[in-house]
Design a protein around this motif. Structure first.
Motif, PDB file in Angstrom:
ATOM      1  N   LEU A 179       0.827  -1.204   0.000  1.00 29.52           N
ATOM      2  CA  LEU A 179       0.000   0.000   0.000  1.00 29.52           C
ATOM      3  C   LEU A 179       0.862   1.255   0.000  1.00 29.52           C
ATOM      4  CD1 LEU A 179      -2.783  -1.146   2.476  1.00 29.52           C
ATOM      5  CD2 LEU A 179      -3.131  -0.505   0.087  1.00 29.52           C
ATOM      6  N   VAL A 180       1.880   1.278   0.843  1.00 33.35           N
ATOM      7  CA  VAL A 180       2.755   2.455   0.907  1.00 33.35           C
ATOM      8  C   VAL A 180       3.455   2.667  -0.431  1.00 33.35           C
ATOM      9  CG1 VAL A 180       4.851   3.380   1.976  1.00 33.35           C
ATOM     10  CG2 VAL A 180       3.057   2.375   3.396  1.00 33.35           C
ATOM     11  N   ALA A 181       3.930   1.595  -1.032  1.00 35.13           N
ATOM     12  CA  ALA A 181       4.599   1.702  -2.326  1.00 35.13           C
ATOM     13  C   ALA A 181       3.654   2.195  -3.410  1.00 35.13           C
ATOM     14  CB  ALA A 181       5.189   0.352  -2.725  1.00 35.13           C
ATOM     15  N   ARG A 188      14.277   3.217  10.762  1.00 31.61           N
ATOM     16  CA  ARG A 188      13.615   3.388   9.459  1.00 31.61           C
ATOM     17  C   ARG A 188      13.026   4.782   9.290  1.00 31.61           C
ATOM     18  NH1 ARG A 188       9.665  -1.544  10.293  1.00 31.61           N
ATOM     19  NH2 ARG A 188       8.436  -0.364   8.784  1.00 31.61           N
ATOM     20  N   ALA A 189      13.277   5.686  10.236  1.00 30.01           N
ATOM     21  CA  ALA A 189      12.691   7.014  10.180  1.00 30.01           C
ATOM     22  C   ALA A 189      13.201   7.788   8.969  1.00 30.01           C
ATOM     23  CB  ALA A 189      12.994   7.775  11.455  1.00 30.01           C
ATOM     24  N   ALA A 190      12.309   8.581   8.401  1.00 29.68           N
ATOM     25  CA  ALA A 190      12.660   9.340   7.203  1.00 29.68           C
ATOM     26  C   ALA A 190      13.707  10.401   7.497  1.00 29.68           C
ATOM     27  CB  ALA A 190      11.404   9.997   6.624  1.00 29.68           C
ATOM     28  N   HIS A 193       8.302  -3.063   6.229  1.00 39.82           N
ATOM     29  CA  HIS A 193       9.668  -2.546   6.170  1.00 39.82           C
ATOM     30  C   HIS A 193       9.751  -1.160   5.549  1.00 39.82           C
ATOM     31  CE1 HIS A 193      10.101  -6.977   6.352  1.00 39.82           C
ATOM     32  NE2 HIS A 193      11.131  -6.698   7.121  1.00 39.82           N
ATOM     33  N   SER A 194       8.626  -0.500   5.382  1.00 35.05           N
ATOM     34  CA  SER A 194       8.621   0.821   4.758  1.00 35.05           C
ATOM     35  C   SER A 194       9.259   1.862   5.671  1.00 35.05           C
ATOM     36  CB  SER A 194       7.184   1.242   4.434  1.00 35.05           C
ATOM     37  OG  SER A 194       6.586   0.354   3.515  1.00 35.05           O
ATOM     38  N   PRO A 195       9.782   2.949   5.096  1.00 35.76           N
ATOM     39  CA  PRO A 195      10.303   4.037   5.928  1.00 35.76           C
ATOM     40  C   PRO A 195       9.193   4.634   6.794  1.00 35.76           C
ATOM     41  CG  PRO A 195      11.016   4.286   3.637  1.00 35.76           C
ATOM     42  CD  PRO A 195       9.988   3.201   3.647  1.00 35.76           C
ATOM     43  N   LEU A 196       9.544   5.059   7.993  1.00 37.72           N
ATOM     44  CA  LEU A 196       8.594   5.722   8.882  1.00 37.72           C
ATOM     45  C   LEU A 196       8.600   7.202   8.540  1.00 37.72           C
ATOM     46  CD1 LEU A 196       6.703   5.504  11.363  1.00 37.72           C
ATOM     47  CD2 LEU A 196       8.712   5.972  12.792  1.00 37.72           C
ATOM     48  N   SER A 197       7.485   7.695   8.018  1.00 42.51           N
ATOM     49  CA  SER A 197       7.466   9.053   7.463  1.00 42.51           C
ATOM     50  C   SER A 197       7.054  10.116   8.464  1.00 42.51           C
ATOM     51  CB  SER A 197       6.517   9.107   6.255  1.00 42.51           C
ATOM     52  OG  SER A 197       5.187   8.827   6.648  1.00 42.51           O
TER      53      SER A 197
END
Length: 506
Positions: free
Chosen positions: A293-295, A318-320, A375-379
């Protein structure tokens, strides 16, 4: 009958089924272990001899320390595993956030309600919002008397009483006040609310006029308000509410779904009634769906701050940017102080059901819980019930208690919830649909009427997580497009609106 090792170098493995004393059990990819005691399904077994006071690892991370010597093959749980002396012991794993490359055949649209202001809803509800607990009964009666009629109106999904247990006996300023007003206004502004009736008693601290001035509703949303005292009592107030709701049904009749991009989804990630399978099956499968979903440009929201404790360093990595990482750690420190002030610790979080399902410490629970975020970056990091920024993976500071946590996400703008459970849950979240995932087959069969998807084939049948995650993703889009989830079929979700209450009750 086998044991599953989750990470190279782990000191424990997880039992896939209940296992008897004396059994020689295969450890997937690592030989055999002879059990020294009975081990329930989902519980841990020591893979090697561990001295007293040793740190114990699962998921490649510390989940506790031994309370005495533990021998290979022993059942590892609360009788011999406790929290480390310095609470969470964090082990860096070098993992940074990454965005998936989307499969070419991935579905990229769903059927939603496009609002005139551009936002997208997954449901079209009329809400009956209360300023105070004193008007809750009137709101519920109004909803009960009109919900069957709403079923017959094309384009209207239902009527929901948005009630709560406070609104008076509290200070009219401060953190508790801000949380309540932000939560109520957030529900009113949620895109799934197509019309709104606000009901007060007439003498409460949280007045109708004050709340109405802060709602900030879009111009297209029909809204009316009144107080029970002004109308002369309960009967007149119920009759007035029914009249207003019926009028709004006419306004909303014929509202049609249209094809919209998947980027319009704001998905809340929740787990409850977790067990030893949660971090193996449903949570990481939901993590795959979250990454997809994030991608694709959508937004997913992880919450339950007490249930990321001990795993927050993995999210911070993983923070942006450093500001996002600092914001997350600030909330963790707040919870450490808060629980201490209340005479408890964050390790008090695992429930009796969690422990019966194989979870021993909050560190272990958290490491399984954060798998929901993939595993997505935390935005971004947001406080409770604050509006959720888009797109990306967002963290919202919420308690771990399911209804309070999801209430914050819905107030923040989530238009879909996915809820994983290993012990069983009867949760719903109207006006936002909840999709429930089972972590194990026994639960999925025993509570089939409450579960939307069984994720146990990841362990039972060797189904790859990526494949199960695609199933979760596709199911979420189906529900977002109007397919009713099991919780919706059962009529759940009207009693689970529970704003986080802080401050003195006066």
């Amino acid at each position: 009958m086998s044991l599953v090792v989750l990470h190279e170098g782990d000191d424990v493995a997880v039992a896939t089924t209940a296992m008897p004393t004396g059994a020689s059990v295969a450890v997937r990819g690592a030989g055999e272990v002879t059990l020294r005691a009975e081990v329930p399904a989902g519980h841990k077994v020591a893979l090697r001899d561990l001295p007293a006071g040793a740190l114990v690892r699962k998921y490649g991370q510390v989940i506790g320390r031994t309370l005495g010597e533990i021998r290979a093959g022993e059942h590892v749980h609360g009788h011999n595993l406790g929290m480390p002396e310095h609470a969470a012991v964090r082990v860096a794993d070098g993992t940074a956030g990454s965005v998936l490359r989307l499969p070419a055949d991935l579905r990229r649209t769903f059927q939603g309600f496009r609002r005139p202001d551009g936002r997208v809803a997954t449901r079209n509800y009329i809400g009956v919002l209360t300023t105070v607990n004193c008007s809750a009964t009137v709101a519920r009666k109004v909803a009960r008397l009109t919900e069957d009629e709403a079923e017959g109106v094309e384009g209207v999904d239902g009527v929901v009483a948005l009630t709560h247990g406070t609104g008076c006996g509290m200070a009219s300023e401060g953190e508790g006040w801000d949380l309540l007003r932000r939560t109520l206004a957030g529900y009113a502004r949620n895109p799934n609310i197509g019309g709104l009736v606000v009901v007060g008693l007439g003498c409460e601290v949280n007045t109708v006029t004050g709340l109405m001035a802060e709602l900030g509703l879009a111009e297209h949303v029909p809204v009316s308000s009144y107080t029970i005292q002004d109308l002369g009592g309960t009967l007149s107030a119920v009759q007035r509410g029914v009249e207003l709701v019926r009028g709004m049904m006419g306004d909303l009749a014929g509202t049609a779904r249209t094809e919209v991009d998947v980027s319009e989804l704001v998905l809340g990630l929740q787990c409850g009634g977790s067990d030893g399978w949660s971090g193996l099956t449903a949570n990481p499968a939901l993590g795959v769906a979250s990454d997809l979903l994030v991608a694709a440009g959508a937004t997913t929201v992880l919450g339950e701050t007490p249930e990321v404790y001990g795993a927050e360093h993995l999210l911070a990595a993983r923070a942006a940017n450093p500001q996002v990482a600092d914001a997350l750690m600030t909330r963790i420190r707040w919870w450490e102080r808060y629980t201490q002030q209340q005479g408890t610790t964050l390790d008090a979080n695992p429930s009796p059901g969690n422990k019966a399902g194989g979870i021993t410490t909050i560190l272990e629970k958290s490491l399984g819980a954060v798998a929901k975020a993939g595993h997505s970056p935390l935005s971004a990091v947001r406080e409770y019930a604050e509006q959720i920024p888009r797109p990306g993976l967002v963290f919202m500071d919420t308690p771990g208690y399911d209804p309070v946590s999801v209430t914050g996400m819905v107030a923040g703008g989530a238009n879909l919830i996915c809820f994983t459970t290993g012990r069983g849950s009867v949760f719903g979240s109207r006006p936002v649909p909840t999709v429930k995932l089972a972590t194990n087959a026994e639960l999925a069969g025993r509570m089939a009427g409450d579960i939307d998807l069984d994720c146990s084939p990841v362990i039972e049948d060797g189904v790859p997580l990526e494949e199960m995650g695609r199933q979760v993703y596709d199911l979420l889009l189906e529900v977002a497009s109007g397919r009713r989830s099991t919780s919706e079929e059962l009529g759940l979700g009207g009693e689970e609106i529970v704003p986080w209450q802080l401050g003195a009750v006066l």
